[in-house]
Design a protein around this motif. Structure first.
Motif, PDB file in Angstrom:
ATOM      1  N   PRO A  15       0.818  -1.208   0.000  1.00 33.05           N
ATOM      2  CA  PRO A  15       0.000   0.000   0.000  1.00 33.05           C
ATOM      3  C   PRO A  15       0.860   1.269   0.000  1.00 33.05           C
ATOM      4  O   PRO A  15       1.936   1.309   0.598  1.00 33.05           O
ATOM      5  CB  PRO A  15      -0.810  -0.122   1.298  1.00 33.05           C
ATOM      6  CG  PRO A  15      -0.804  -1.579   1.621  1.00 33.05           C
ATOM      7  CD  PRO A  15       0.511  -2.088   1.140  1.00 33.05           C
ATOM      8  N   GLN A  16       0.343   2.296  -0.689  1.00 33.26           N
ATOM      9  CA  GLN A  16       1.054   3.567  -0.791  1.00 33.26           C
ATOM     10  C   GLN A  16       0.116   4.710  -0.390  1.00 33.26           C
ATOM     11  O   GLN A  16      -1.112   4.592  -0.462  1.00 33.26           O
ATOM     12  CB  GLN A  16       1.546   3.782  -2.226  1.00 33.26           C
ATOM     13  CG  GLN A  16       2.514   2.734  -2.731  1.00 33.26           C
ATOM     14  CD  GLN A  16       3.869   2.823  -2.061  1.00 33.26           C
ATOM     15  OE1 GLN A  16       4.216   3.863  -1.491  1.00 33.26           O
ATOM     16  NE2 GLN A  16       4.639   1.747  -2.100  1.00 33.26           N
ATOM     17  N   PRO A  17       0.676   5.867   0.033  1.00 35.74           N
ATOM     18  CA  PRO A  17      -0.157   7.018   0.420  1.00 35.74           C
ATOM     19  C   PRO A  17      -0.994   7.525  -0.748  1.00 35.74           C
ATOM     20  O   PRO A  17      -0.545   7.526  -1.892  1.00 35.74           O
ATOM     21  CB  PRO A  17       0.869   8.069   0.857  1.00 35.74           C
ATOM     22  CG  PRO A  17       2.125   7.321   1.139  1.00 35.74           C
ATOM     23  CD  PRO A  17       2.111   6.131   0.226  1.00 35.74           C
ATOM     24  N   LEU A  38      -6.224   0.867 -17.153  1.00 34.43           N
ATOM     25  CA  LEU A  38      -7.299   1.728 -16.677  1.00 34.43           C
ATOM     26  C   LEU A  38      -8.090   1.071 -15.548  1.00 34.43           C
ATOM     27  O   LEU A  38      -8.836   1.740 -14.843  1.00 34.43           O
ATOM     28  CB  LEU A  38      -8.232   2.079 -17.842  1.00 34.43           C
ATOM     29  CG  LEU A  38      -7.580   2.851 -18.998  1.00 34.43           C
ATOM     30  CD1 LEU A  38      -8.603   3.085 -20.101  1.00 34.43           C
ATOM     31  CD2 LEU A  38      -7.014   4.174 -18.513  1.00 34.43           C
ATOM     32  N   ARG A  39      -7.932  -0.234 -15.373  1.00 37.73           N
ATOM     33  CA  ARG A  39      -8.638  -0.912 -14.287  1.00 37.73           C
ATOM     34  C   ARG A  39      -7.974  -0.654 -12.942  1.00 37.73           C
ATOM     35  O   ARG A  39      -8.558  -0.903 -11.897  1.00 37.73           O
ATOM     36  CB  ARG A  39      -8.670  -2.427 -14.550  1.00 37.73           C
ATOM     37  CG  ARG A  39      -9.375  -2.818 -15.837  1.00 37.73           C
ATOM     38  CD  ARG A  39      -9.225  -4.306 -16.091  1.00 37.73           C
ATOM     39  NE  ARG A  39      -9.742  -4.688 -17.396  1.00 37.73           N
ATOM     40  CZ  ARG A  39      -9.471  -5.823 -18.007  1.00 37.73           C
ATOM     41  NH1 ARG A  39      -8.662  -6.704 -17.427  1.00 37.73           N
ATOM     42  NH2 ARG A  39      -9.985  -6.104 -19.185  1.00 37.73           N
ATOM     43  N   PHE A  40      -6.717  -0.217 -12.970  1.00 32.13           N
ATOM     44  CA  PHE A  40      -6.005   0.042 -11.728  1.00 32.13           C
ATOM     45  C   PHE A  40      -6.395   1.419 -11.215  1.00 32.13           C
ATOM     46  O   PHE A  40      -6.156   2.436 -11.858  1.00 32.13           O
ATOM     47  CB  PHE A  40      -4.486  -0.039 -11.956  1.00 32.13           C
ATOM     48  CG  PHE A  40      -3.691   0.010 -10.691  1.00 32.13           C
ATOM     49  CD1 PHE A  40      -3.423  -1.150  -9.982  1.00 32.13           C
ATOM     50  CD2 PHE A  40      -3.218   1.211 -10.187  1.00 32.13           C
ATOM     51  CE1 PHE A  40      -2.692  -1.118  -8.801  1.00 32.13           C
ATOM     52  CE2 PHE A  40      -2.489   1.262  -9.016  1.00 32.13           C
ATOM     53  CZ  PHE A  40      -2.227   0.089  -8.321  1.00 32.13           C
ATOM     54  N   GLU A  41      -6.989   1.447 -10.015  1.00 32.62           N
ATOM     55  CA  GLU A  41      -7.523   2.687  -9.476  1.00 32.62           C
ATOM     56  C   GLU A  41      -6.838   3.055  -8.164  1.00 32.62           C
ATOM     57  O   GLU A  41      -6.052   2.270  -7.611  1.00 32.62           O
ATOM     58  CB  GLU A  41      -9.035   2.560  -9.278  1.00 32.62           C
ATOM     59  CG  GLU A  41      -9.795   2.267 -10.571  1.00 32.62           C
ATOM     60  CD  GLU A  41     -11.266   2.036 -10.335  1.00 32.62           C
ATOM     61  OE1 GLU A  41     -11.675   1.951  -9.152  1.00 32.62           O
ATOM     62  OE2 GLU A  41     -12.015   1.945 -11.329  1.00 32.62           O
ATOM     63  N   LYS A  42      -7.170   4.210  -7.662  1.00 29.45           N
ATOM     64  CA  LYS A  42      -6.556   4.715  -6.438  1.00 29.45           C
ATOM     65  C   LYS A  42      -6.768   3.760  -5.263  1.00 29.45           C
ATOM     66  O   LYS A  42      -5.896   3.603  -4.406  1.00 29.45           O
ATOM     67  CB  LYS A  42      -7.125   6.100  -6.109  1.00 29.45           C
ATOM     68  CG  LYS A  42      -6.412   6.795  -4.956  1.00 29.45           C
ATOM     69  CD  LYS A  42      -7.037   8.145  -4.667  1.00 29.45           C
ATOM     70  CE  LYS A  42      -6.848   9.099  -5.829  1.00 29.45           C
ATOM     71  NZ  LYS A  42      -7.352  10.470  -5.516  1.00 29.45           N
ATOM     72  N   GLN A  43      -7.925   3.120  -5.216  1.00 30.74           N
ATOM     73  CA  GLN A  43      -8.202   2.203  -4.108  1.00 30.74           C
ATOM     74  C   GLN A  43      -7.212   1.046  -4.079  1.00 30.74           C
ATOM     75  O   GLN A  43      -6.822   0.568  -3.008  1.00 30.74           O
ATOM     76  CB  GLN A  43      -9.630   1.656  -4.212  1.00 30.74           C
ATOM     77  CG  GLN A  43      -9.859   0.779  -5.444  1.00 30.74           C
ATOM     78  CD  GLN A  43     -11.306   0.370  -5.604  1.00 30.74           C
ATOM     79  OE1 GLN A  43     -12.206   1.133  -5.255  1.00 30.74           O
ATOM     80  NE2 GLN A  43     -11.537  -0.812  -6.130  1.00 30.74           N
ATOM     81  N   HIS A  44      -6.799   0.571  -5.272  1.00 29.03           N
ATOM     82  CA  HIS A  44      -5.816  -0.511  -5.324  1.00 29.03           C
ATOM     83  C   HIS A  44      -4.447  -0.018  -4.862  1.00 29.03           C
ATOM     84  O   HIS A  44      -3.718  -0.733  -4.174  1.00 29.03           O
ATOM     85  CB  HIS A  44      -5.721  -1.068  -6.743  1.00 29.03           C
ATOM     86  CG  HIS A  44      -7.034  -1.530  -7.283  1.00 29.03           C
ATOM     87  ND1 HIS A  44      -7.610  -0.968  -8.405  1.00 29.03           N
ATOM     88  CD2 HIS A  44      -7.893  -2.476  -6.851  1.00 29.03           C
ATOM     89  CE1 HIS A  44      -8.763  -1.557  -8.647  1.00 29.03           C
ATOM     90  NE2 HIS A  44      -8.967  -2.479  -7.719  1.00 29.03           N
ATOM     91  N   TRP A  45      -4.105   1.192  -5.263  1.00 28.03           N
ATOM     92  CA  TRP A  45      -2.844   1.815  -4.859  1.00 28.03           C
ATOM     93  C   TRP A  45      -2.754   1.907  -3.333  1.00 28.03           C
ATOM     94  O   TRP A  45      -1.721   1.634  -2.728  1.00 28.03           O
ATOM     95  CB  TRP A  45      -2.775   3.193  -5.490  1.00 28.03           C
ATOM     96  CG  TRP A  45      -1.642   4.075  -5.069  1.00 28.03           C
ATOM     97  CD1 TRP A  45      -1.681   5.054  -4.120  1.00 28.03           C
ATOM     98  CD2 TRP A  45      -0.311   4.088  -5.599  1.00 28.03           C
ATOM     99  NE1 TRP A  45      -0.459   5.677  -4.025  1.00 28.03           N
ATOM    100  CE2 TRP A  45       0.400   5.100  -4.919  1.00 28.03           C
ATOM    101  CE3 TRP A  45       0.340   3.345  -6.581  1.00 28.03           C
ATOM    102  CZ2 TRP A  45       1.729   5.394  -5.193  1.00 28.03           C
ATOM    103  CZ3 TRP A  45       1.672   3.628  -6.859  1.00 28.03           C
ATOM    104  CH2 TRP A  45       2.354   4.640  -6.162  1.00 28.03           C
ATOM    105  N   MET A  46      -3.855   2.274  -2.699  1.00 26.08           N
ATOM    106  CA  MET A  46      -3.858   2.496  -1.255  1.00 26.08           C
ATOM    107  C   MET A  46      -3.964   1.200  -0.449  1.00 26.08           C
ATOM    108  O   MET A  46      -3.451   1.118   0.664  1.00 26.08           O
ATOM    109  CB  MET A  46      -5.011   3.436  -0.880  1.00 26.08           C
ATOM    110  CG  MET A  46      -4.870   4.830  -1.461  1.00 26.08           C
ATOM    111  SD  MET A  46      -6.359   5.840  -1.215  1.00 26.08           S
ATOM    112  CE  MET A  46      -6.498   5.829   0.565  1.00 26.08           C
ATOM    113  N   SER A  47      -4.637   0.197  -1.012  1.00 24.87           N
ATOM    114  CA  SER A  47      -4.844  -1.050  -0.259  1.00 24.87           C
ATOM    115  C   SER A  47      -3.801  -2.120  -0.565  1.00 24.87           C
ATOM    116  O   SER A  47      -3.588  -3.043   0.212  1.00 24.87           O
ATOM    117  CB  SER A  47      -6.234  -1.616  -0.546  1.00 24.87           C
ATOM    118  OG  SER A  47      -6.364  -1.965  -1.917  1.00 24.87           O
ATOM    119  N   GLY A  48      -3.130  -2.008  -1.737  1.00 32.71           N
ATOM    120  CA  GLY A  48      -2.180  -3.046  -2.133  1.00 32.71           C
ATOM    121  C   GLY A  48      -2.895  -4.238  -2.742  1.00 32.71           C
ATOM    122  O   GLY A  48      -4.123  -4.324  -2.753  1.00 32.71           O
ATOM    123  N   GLY A  49      -2.133  -5.155  -3.280  1.00 30.87           N
ATOM    124  CA  GLY A  49      -2.693  -6.346  -3.917  1.00 30.87           C
ATOM    125  C   GLY A  49      -1.572  -7.310  -4.252  1.00 30.87           C
ATOM    126  O   GLY A  49      -0.467  -7.223  -3.698  1.00 30.87           O
TER     127      GLY A  49
END
Length: 238
Positions: free
Chosen positions: A134-136, A212-223
């Protein structure tokens, strides 16, 4: 009363029973029960015999090393298997990702143990399977810019610049929120050149419709990430 007969009796008992282990705490672990789930090969296909109830098509399972670590009951993860088809107590499976390229002899000897992939899975199997951390929120760039993920994979795992990975979202689980069914694919990324990072690397999301499927929520939560690049004999499991 003479102690000689007693000593001779104890000596005979020791010979009959065998030597007493010097340190029982390091004795070999007990063998798994006969009905324990194991991956076996039948012809050209792989099956889990005695597959746990409710584990069927598309379910994900860890494939474990045939032998535990010395002096323990712990088996190293060598890959992930996906269910193909269920038939009675057997489940046909195929490798979803595989670290150890030398599993054939183990399959011939009696198979490999398995473990369910759960939500609390340890996100690292060699360079083949890992996680982006996860990132800020403030550091996120919109999809029309460069999005660079930090992976928990590095030199120690066998990751190299130019390696490509599927970028995956959160785990999709079954009805009781226990067993992982699949992961949502969000796009792909390519590892950037890096120095001597032992357990970290940076992976830039490849431009295209999938990104385009990668959104801010993924950035913040990690995967999770799964290797696309194939290199025989690369990377051990940790």
């Amino acid at each position: 009363m003479s102690l000689k007969p007693i000593c001779m009796g104890l000596l005979a008992l020791a010979c009959a029973c065998g030597a007493v282990p010097v340190n029982p705490s390091v004795a070999a672990p007990p063998a798994p029960p006969e009905d324990a789930p194991r991956v076996i090969r039948v012809g050209k296909k792989l099956y889990v015999r005695h597959a746990p109830a409710g584990i069927d098509r598309h379910r994900l399972l860890y494939g474990l090393s045939a032998d535990p670590l010395p002096g323990t009951n712990d088996h190293v993860k060598i890959g992930i298997l996906r269910g193909v088809d269920r038939n009675g107590d057997s489940l046909e499976v195929a490798w979803y990702t595989l670290v150890d390229d030398d599993v054939e002899s183990a399959l011939d000897r009696g198979g490999l143990p398995i473990r369910l992939v759960q939500q609390d899975l340890e996100p690292r199997i060699g360079r083949h399977w890992g996680k982006y951390v996860p990132q800020p929120e403030a550091a996120f760039h919109e999809p029309d810019g460069d999005v660079v993920l930090e992976l928990n994979l590095g030199n120690d795992d066998g990751a190299q610049p130019g390696d490509q990975y599927d970028v995956l979202g959160e785990a999709r689980t079954d009805d009781v929120n226990r067993t992982v069914d699949s992961f949502a694919k969000l796009g792909t990324c390519t590892v950037r050149p890096f120095g001597a990072e032992a357990t970290r690397s940076r992976c830039q999301i490849d431009r295209g419709i999938a990104a385009l499927r990668f959104e801010k929520q993924h950035w913040m939560s990690g995967g999770y990430v799964k290797a696309i690049t194939s290199r025989k004999g690369s990377g051990g499991a940790r």
